[in-house]
Design a protein around this motif. Structure first.
Motif, short mmCIF file in Angstrom:
data_model
loop_
_atom_site.label_atom_id
_atom_site.label_comp_id
_atom_site.label_asym_id
_atom_site.label_seq_id
_atom_site.Cartn_x
_atom_site.Cartn_y
_atom_site.Cartn_z
N MET A 1 0.84 -1.17 0.00
CA MET A 1 0.00 0.00 0.00
C MET A 1 0.89 1.24 0.00
SD MET A 1 -2.68 1.21 2.90
CE MET A 1 -4.27 1.14 2.14
N LYS A 2 0.61 2.16 -0.87
CA LYS A 2 1.36 3.40 -0.96
C LYS A 2 0.52 4.53 -0.38
CE LYS A 2 3.83 6.22 -4.27
NZ LYS A 2 4.20 6.39 -5.67
N GLY A 3 1.15 5.39 0.38
CA GLY A 3 0.43 6.50 0.97
C GLY A 3 1.25 7.77 0.91
N TYR A 4 0.64 8.85 1.30
CA TYR A 4 1.29 10.15 1.31
C TYR A 4 1.06 10.83 2.64
CZ TYR A 4 1.46 9.50 -3.71
OH TYR A 4 1.69 9.00 -4.95
N ILE A 5 2.02 11.61 3.05
CA ILE A 5 1.90 12.40 4.26
C ILE A 5 2.10 13.86 3.88
CG2 ILE A 5 2.92 12.94 6.50
CD1 ILE A 5 3.82 10.02 6.67
N GLN A 6 1.18 14.69 4.29
CA GLN A 6 1.28 16.13 4.08
C GLN A 6 1.41 16.78 5.45
OE1 GLN A 6 1.01 17.96 1.09
NE2 GLN A 6 1.08 16.03 0.01
N ILE A 7 2.40 17.66 5.61
CA ILE A 7 2.60 18.36 6.88
C ILE A 7 2.59 19.86 6.60
CG2 ILE A 7 4.17 18.76 8.81
CD1 ILE A 7 5.25 15.91 8.33
N TYR A 8 1.74 20.56 7.33
CA TYR A 8 1.64 22.01 7.20
C TYR A 8 2.10 22.63 8.52
CZ TYR A 8 -1.18 20.99 3.11
OH TYR A 8 -1.61 20.53 1.90
N THR A 9 3.09 23.54 8.44
CA THR A 9 3.63 24.16 9.64
C THR A 9 3.77 25.67 9.43
OG1 THR A 9 5.92 23.89 8.91
CG2 THR A 9 4.97 22.09 10.20
N GLU A 10 4.34 26.32 10.39
CA GLU A 10 4.61 27.76 10.39
C GLU A 10 3.44 28.57 10.94
OE1 GLU A 10 7.68 28.97 9.87
OE2 GLU A 10 8.30 26.95 9.38
N ASN A 11 3.69 29.82 11.19
CA ASN A 11 2.68 30.73 11.70
C ASN A 11 1.82 31.24 10.55
OD1 ASN A 11 3.72 30.55 14.30
ND2 ASN A 11 5.22 32.15 13.89
N GLY A 12 0.68 31.79 10.90
CA GLY A 12 -0.17 32.39 9.88
C GLY A 12 -1.38 31.54 9.57
N LYS A 13 -2.12 32.00 8.59
CA LYS A 13 -3.39 31.37 8.25
C LYS A 13 -3.25 30.45 7.04
CE LYS A 13 -6.15 35.19 9.93
NZ LYS A 13 -7.23 36.12 9.65
N GLY A 14 -4.26 29.58 6.89
CA GLY A 14 -4.39 28.79 5.68
C GLY A 14 -4.02 27.33 5.78
N LYS A 15 -3.36 26.92 6.86
CA LYS A 15 -2.90 25.54 6.95
C LYS A 15 -4.06 24.55 7.10
CE LYS A 15 -0.30 26.82 10.28
NZ LYS A 15 -0.49 28.26 10.15
N ILE A 16 -4.99 24.86 7.98
CA ILE A 16 -6.13 23.96 8.20
C ILE A 16 -7.01 23.93 6.96
CG2 ILE A 16 -8.24 23.60 9.54
CD1 ILE A 16 -6.74 24.64 11.96
N THR A 17 -7.27 25.08 6.38
CA THR A 17 -8.10 25.16 5.18
C THR A 17 -7.47 24.38 4.03
OG1 THR A 17 -8.88 27.31 5.90
CG2 THR A 17 -9.25 26.73 3.60
N ALA A 18 -6.16 24.52 3.85
CA ALA A 18 -5.46 23.79 2.78
C ALA A 18 -5.51 22.29 3.02
CB ALA A 18 -4.02 24.26 2.69
N SER A 19 -5.30 21.87 4.27
CA SER A 19 -5.30 20.43 4.54
C SER A 19 -6.69 19.82 4.42
CB SER A 19 -4.71 20.16 5.93
OG SER A 19 -5.43 20.83 6.92
N ILE A 20 -7.72 20.57 4.77
CA ILE A 20 -9.09 20.06 4.60
C ILE A 20 -9.43 19.98 3.11
CG2 ILE A 20 -11.53 20.59 4.98
CD1 ILE A 20 -10.72 21.49 7.77
N GLY A 21 -8.99 20.95 2.35
CA GLY A 21 -9.21 20.89 0.89
C GLY A 21 -8.57 19.66 0.30
#
Length: 60
Positions: A1-21
């Motif tokens: 099984m192949k999978g992907y991991i996306q990690i969003y870090t740093e200060n500021g806005k947009g990380k949760i919205t991008a990851s939910i998208g």
């Protein structure tokens, strides 16, 4: 099984919205999703939309 991991870090806005998208995009492609949120004490309104997909998305 192949999978992907996306990690969003740093200060500021947009990380949760991008990851939910990306989560919704993966779901529409028939993929399984595990959504983890670290070091957040507050549940943001964007996260609540994932409750609609509780059959397909695990939120921890």
């Amino acid at each position: 099984m192949k999978g992907y991991i996306q990690i969003y870090t740093e200060n500021g806005k947009g990380k949760i919205t991008a990851s939910i998208g990306l989560t919704l995009r993966a779901l529409s492609a028939g993929k399984k999703v595990f959504f983890a949120q670290f070091a957040k004490r507050k549940i943001y309104s964007e996260i609540k939309v994932l409750d609609l997909f509780d059959t397909f998305v695990t939120v921890k």
